[in-house]
Write a protein that holds these residues in place. Sequence first.
Motif, PDB file in Angstrom:
ATOM      1  N   MET A   1       0.825  -1.179   0.000  1.00  0.00           N
ATOM      2  CA  MET A   1       0.000   0.000   0.000  1.00  0.00           C
ATOM      3  C   MET A   1       0.874   1.248   0.000  1.00  0.00           C
ATOM      4  N   LEU A   2       0.484   2.189  -0.810  1.00  0.00           N
ATOM      5  CA  LEU A   2       1.232   3.435  -0.879  1.00  0.00           C
ATOM      6  C   LEU A   2       1.009   4.272   0.383  1.00  0.00           C
ATOM      7  N   ILE A   3      -0.222   4.280   0.886  1.00  0.00           N
ATOM      8  CA  ILE A   3      -0.548   5.081   2.068  1.00  0.00           C
ATOM      9  C   ILE A   3      -0.844   4.115   3.212  1.00  0.00           C
ATOM     10  N   GLU A   4       0.202   3.734   3.935  1.00  0.00           N
ATOM     11  CA  GLU A   4       0.074   2.749   5.013  1.00  0.00           C
ATOM     12  C   GLU A   4      -0.897   3.216   6.086  1.00  0.00           C
ATOM     13  N   GLY A   5      -1.733   2.311   6.520  1.00  0.00           N
ATOM     14  CA  GLY A   5      -2.619   2.571   7.636  1.00  0.00           C
ATOM     15  C   GLY A   5      -3.864   3.369   7.318  1.00  0.00           C
ATOM     16  N   LEU A   6      -4.104   3.696   6.045  1.00  0.00           N
ATOM     17  CA  LEU A   6      -5.292   4.460   5.668  1.00  0.00           C
ATOM     18  C   LEU A   6      -6.536   3.579   5.637  1.00  0.00           C
ATOM     19  N   TYR A   7      -6.364   2.348   5.174  1.00  0.00           N
ATOM     20  CA  TYR A   7      -7.510   1.450   5.042  1.00  0.00           C
ATOM     21  C   TYR A   7      -7.061   0.004   5.123  1.00  0.00           C
ATOM     22  N   SER A   8      -8.035  -0.862   5.317  1.00  0.00           N
ATOM     23  CA  SER A   8      -7.777  -2.295   5.228  1.00  0.00           C
ATOM     24  C   SER A   8      -8.900  -2.916   4.403  1.00  0.00           C
ATOM     25  N   ILE A   9      -8.598  -4.051   3.820  1.00  0.00           N
ATOM     26  CA  ILE A   9      -9.577  -4.772   3.007  1.00  0.00           C
ATOM     27  C   ILE A   9     -10.280  -5.773   3.906  1.00  0.00           C
ATOM     28  N   GLU A  10     -11.590  -5.646   4.008  1.00  0.00           N
ATOM     29  CA  GLU A  10     -12.385  -6.573   4.821  1.00  0.00           C
ATOM     30  C   GLU A  10     -12.933  -7.722   3.999  1.00  0.00           C
ATOM     31  N   ASN A  11     -13.250  -7.458   2.737  1.00  0.00           N
ATOM     32  CA  ASN A  11     -13.808  -8.474   1.855  1.00  0.00           C
ATOM     33  C   ASN A  11     -13.295  -8.205   0.447  1.00  0.00           C
ATOM     34  N   PHE A  12     -12.936  -9.277  -0.266  1.00  0.00           N
ATOM     35  CA  PHE A  12     -12.417  -9.126  -1.624  1.00  0.00           C
ATOM     36  C   PHE A  12     -12.776 -10.358  -2.426  1.00  0.00           C
ATOM     37  N   THR A  13     -13.529 -10.169  -3.524  1.00  0.00           N
ATOM     38  CA  THR A  13     -13.805 -11.262  -4.449  1.00  0.00           C
ATOM     39  C   THR A  13     -13.479 -10.792  -5.856  1.00  0.00           C
ATOM     40  N   ASN A  14     -13.031 -11.727  -6.662  1.00  0.00           N
ATOM     41  CA  ASN A  14     -12.681 -11.437  -8.052  1.00  0.00           C
ATOM     42  C   ASN A  14     -13.198 -12.599  -8.887  1.00  0.00           C
ATOM     43  N   GLU A  15     -14.337 -12.384  -9.515  1.00  0.00           N
ATOM     44  CA  GLU A  15     -14.945 -13.431 -10.337  1.00  0.00           C
ATOM     45  C   GLU A  15     -15.296 -12.868 -11.699  1.00  0.00           C
ATOM     46  N   GLU A  16     -14.776 -13.509 -12.730  1.00  0.00           N
ATOM     47  CA  GLU A  16     -15.068 -13.142 -14.114  1.00  0.00           C
ATOM     48  C   GLU A  16     -14.851 -11.654 -14.370  1.00  0.00           C
ATOM     49  N   ASN A  17     -13.693 -11.152 -13.924  1.00  0.00           N
ATOM     50  CA  ASN A  17     -13.275  -9.769 -14.140  1.00  0.00           C
ATOM     51  C   ASN A  17     -14.165  -8.737 -13.451  1.00  0.00           C
ATOM     52  N   VAL A  18     -14.866  -9.154 -12.416  1.00  0.00           N
ATOM     53  CA  VAL A  18     -15.626  -8.229 -11.578  1.00  0.00           C
ATOM     54  C   VAL A  18     -15.113  -8.379 -10.148  1.00  0.00           C
ATOM     55  N   VAL A  19     -14.586  -7.291  -9.627  1.00  0.00           N
ATOM     56  CA  VAL A  19     -14.065  -7.264  -8.267  1.00  0.00           C
ATOM     57  C   VAL A  19     -15.096  -6.586  -7.371  1.00  0.00           C
ATOM     58  N   ASN A  20     -15.402  -7.229  -6.270  1.00  0.00           N
ATOM     59  CA  ASN A  20     -16.218  -6.627  -5.225  1.00  0.00           C
ATOM     60  C   ASN A  20     -15.369  -6.596  -3.970  1.00  0.00           C
ATOM     61  N   ALA A  21     -15.258  -5.408  -3.397  1.00  0.00           N
ATOM     62  CA  ALA A  21     -14.418  -5.259  -2.207  1.00  0.00           C
ATOM     63  C   ALA A  21     -15.106  -4.357  -1.200  1.00  0.00           C
TER      64      ALA A  21
END
Length: 122
Positions: A1-21
């Motif tokens: 991450m470029l900006i450490e500590g700004l955010y975290s990823i709680e959920n991440f899916t990548n199916e058929e070129n669609v990302v939901n995060a």
Amino acid sequence: MLIEGLYSIENFTNEENVVNATIKIYKEHDIFKGHFPGNPVMPGVCMIQIIKELTEKATEKQLFLSVSSNIKFMAIINPEKNDRLKLTLNLKEEEGVIKVKNTTFFEDTLALKLSATFKIVS
């Protein structure tokens, strides 16, 4: 991450070129002390960086923003009121680039729409 500590990823899916995060923004981050004191607002450039980082995670490629043809900030993201964002990225890879169409929501509010092209660096 470029900006450490700004955010975290709680959920991440990548199916058929669609990302939901889903990401959690940390309202205590120093960036909000200057943007703006007493009324924190997520900087637009930080949102673009987050989208880039999520795209890199999905594609496992290092990217460089080359074109942003459409960026619309629809609502202010105040981390004290809305610390969780839901992002959807539609990805399309073509000849050395990744094209991204993004929508970002907090609760039921559309906060950001973005169309961008990222050059594949490696």
